[in-house]
Design a protein around this motif. Structure first.
Motif, PDB file in Angstrom:
ATOM      1  N   GLU A  66     -41.576  26.770   3.046  1.00 45.16           N
ATOM      2  CA  GLU A  66     -41.556  26.378   1.636  1.00 45.16           C
ATOM      3  C   GLU A  66     -40.684  25.140   1.423  1.00 45.16           C
ATOM      4  O   GLU A  66     -41.083  24.190   0.750  1.00 45.16           O
ATOM      5  N   THR A  67     -39.514  25.120   2.009  1.00 47.12           N
ATOM      6  CA  THR A  67     -38.561  24.023   1.827  1.00 47.12           C
ATOM      7  C   THR A  67     -39.075  22.712   2.421  1.00 47.12           C
ATOM      8  O   THR A  67     -38.943  21.649   1.810  1.00 47.12           O
ATOM      9  N   MET A  68     -39.666  22.777   3.598  1.00 50.04           N
ATOM     10  CA  MET A  68     -40.105  21.562   4.281  1.00 50.04           C
ATOM     11  C   MET A  68     -41.309  20.904   3.610  1.00 50.04           C
ATOM     12  O   MET A  68     -41.622  19.758   3.891  1.00 50.04           O
ATOM     13  N   ARG A  69     -41.961  21.601   2.689  1.00 46.84           N
ATOM     14  CA  ARG A  69     -43.052  20.971   1.930  1.00 46.84           C
ATOM     15  C   ARG A  69     -42.537  19.798   1.099  1.00 46.84           C
ATOM     16  O   ARG A  69     -43.307  18.897   0.758  1.00 46.84           O
ATOM     17  N   LEU A  70     -41.255  19.806   0.781  1.00 49.12           N
ATOM     18  CA  LEU A  70     -40.658  18.706   0.023  1.00 49.12           C
ATOM     19  C   LEU A  70     -40.594  17.422   0.846  1.00 49.12           C
ATOM     20  O   LEU A  70     -40.445  16.336   0.292  1.00 49.12           O
ATOM     21  N   PHE A  71     -40.692  17.570   2.166  1.00 50.24           N
ATOM     22  CA  PHE A  71     -40.539  16.445   3.088  1.00 50.24           C
ATOM     23  C   PHE A  71     -41.791  16.321   3.964  1.00 50.24           C
ATOM     24  O   PHE A  71     -41.831  16.863   5.067  1.00 50.24           O
ATOM     25  N   PRO A  72     -42.816  15.617   3.492  1.00 49.85           N
ATOM     26  CA  PRO A  72     -44.045  15.522   4.289  1.00 49.85           C
ATOM     27  C   PRO A  72     -43.876  14.735   5.587  1.00 49.85           C
ATOM     28  O   PRO A  72     -44.682  14.877   6.498  1.00 49.85           O
ATOM     29  N   VAL A  73     -42.838  13.931   5.684  1.00 49.23           N
ATOM     30  CA  VAL A  73     -42.555  13.183   6.911  1.00 49.23           C
ATOM     31  C   VAL A  73     -41.180  13.608   7.399  1.00 49.23           C
ATOM     32  O   VAL A  73     -40.193  13.524   6.669  1.00 49.23           O
ATOM     33  N   ARG A  74     -41.124  14.097   8.630  1.00 49.02           N
ATOM     34  CA  ARG A  74     -39.842  14.526   9.205  1.00 49.02           C
ATOM     35  C   ARG A  74     -39.885  14.405  10.725  1.00 49.02           C
ATOM     36  O   ARG A  74     -40.957  14.503  11.326  1.00 49.02           O
ATOM     37  N   GLN A  75     -38.717  14.189  11.289  1.00 45.34           N
ATOM     38  CA  GLN A  75     -38.640  14.031  12.738  1.00 45.34           C
ATOM     39  C   GLN A  75     -37.233  14.404  13.195  1.00 45.34           C
ATOM     40  O   GLN A  75     -36.261  13.764  12.802  1.00 45.34           O
ATOM     41  N   HIS A  76     -37.138  15.434  14.025  1.00 42.63           N
ATOM     42  CA  HIS A  76     -35.859  15.814  14.631  1.00 42.63           C
ATOM     43  C   HIS A  76     -35.638  14.999  15.899  1.00 42.63           C
ATOM     44  O   HIS A  76     -36.548  14.868  16.714  1.00 42.63           O
ATOM     45  N   LEU A  77     -34.457  14.510  16.063  1.00 43.37           N
ATOM     46  CA  LEU A  77     -34.038  13.900  17.318  1.00 43.37           C
ATOM     47  C   LEU A  77     -32.861  14.739  17.804  1.00 43.37           C
ATOM     48  O   LEU A  77     -31.798  14.742  17.179  1.00 43.37           O
ATOM     49  N   ILE A  78     -33.059  15.475  18.880  1.00 41.84           N
ATOM     50  CA  ILE A  78     -32.024  16.364  19.398  1.00 41.84           C
ATOM     51  C   ILE A  78     -31.500  15.760  20.695  1.00 41.84           C
ATOM     52  O   ILE A  78     -32.260  15.545  21.638  1.00 41.84           O
ATOM     53  N   VAL A  79     -30.189  15.500  20.720  1.00 40.60           N
ATOM     54  CA  VAL A  79     -29.573  14.773  21.838  1.00 40.60           C
ATOM     55  C   VAL A  79     -28.281  15.464  22.276  1.00 40.60           C
ATOM     56  O   VAL A  79     -27.817  16.397  21.640  1.00 40.60           O
TER      57      VAL A  79
END
Length: 153
Positions: A66-79
């Motif tokens: 539900e929450t991520m619908r607010l953000f149609p573009v997202r990208q995790h960078l895990i380092v």
């Protein structure tokens, strides 16, 4: 350690890395079935450190969907992944912990960019199907929102 134990340790580290990468991809791609499959049956997720909720992975997956619908573009960078395998007298056990830093750029439909960064703490267990998450804890260290000017302005 023997070469066999060394190889098993390397294989465990690669499998754990795959779980952590799978976690980021599942959230970024809104693959909530895949997200749930990464956890042990009693797995939990804690997003309170980033303003979210804590609870069973099944419940948290619904909240994220539900929450991520607010953000149609997202990208995790895990380092900067640091993995600590359980040590059973020189042999790897069935538990592991990992810490990893993240940067998470996202964009709202309105054109506002939102970026946050922080650290994940992962607890993992070896299961019949391989390594799975027992828990994920998010500690957001910073966030920034900025409105972008559009070409029409």
């Amino acid at each position: 350690m023997t070469q066999r134990v060394d190889l098993a340790t390397v294989m465990d580290r690669l499998a754990i890395d795959e779980v952590i990468t799978g976690y980021a991809v599942a959230v970024d791609d809104a693959d909530w079935t895949g997200y749930r499959a990464l956890f042990t049956p009693d797995g939990r997720a804690d997003y309170r450190g980033a303003g979210g909720i804590e609870g069973p992975a099944e419940e948290v997956a619904g909240w994220l969907a539900e929450t991520m619908r607010l953000f149609p573009v997202r990208q995790h960078l895990i380092v900067n992944r640091r993995v600590h395998l359980q040590d059973l007298g020189g042999y790897p056990g069935d538990r592991a912990e990992a810490q990893a830093d993240y940067v998470n750029p996202m964009r709202l439909e309105s054109g506002e960019d939102f970026v946050s960064g922080g650290r994940y703490a992962f607890a993992l267990a070896r299961a019949d199907g391989g390594w799975r998450l027992r828990s994920v804890t998010v500690l957001e260290k910073w966030r920034q929102a900025a409105f972008l000017a559009t070409a029409a302005e």
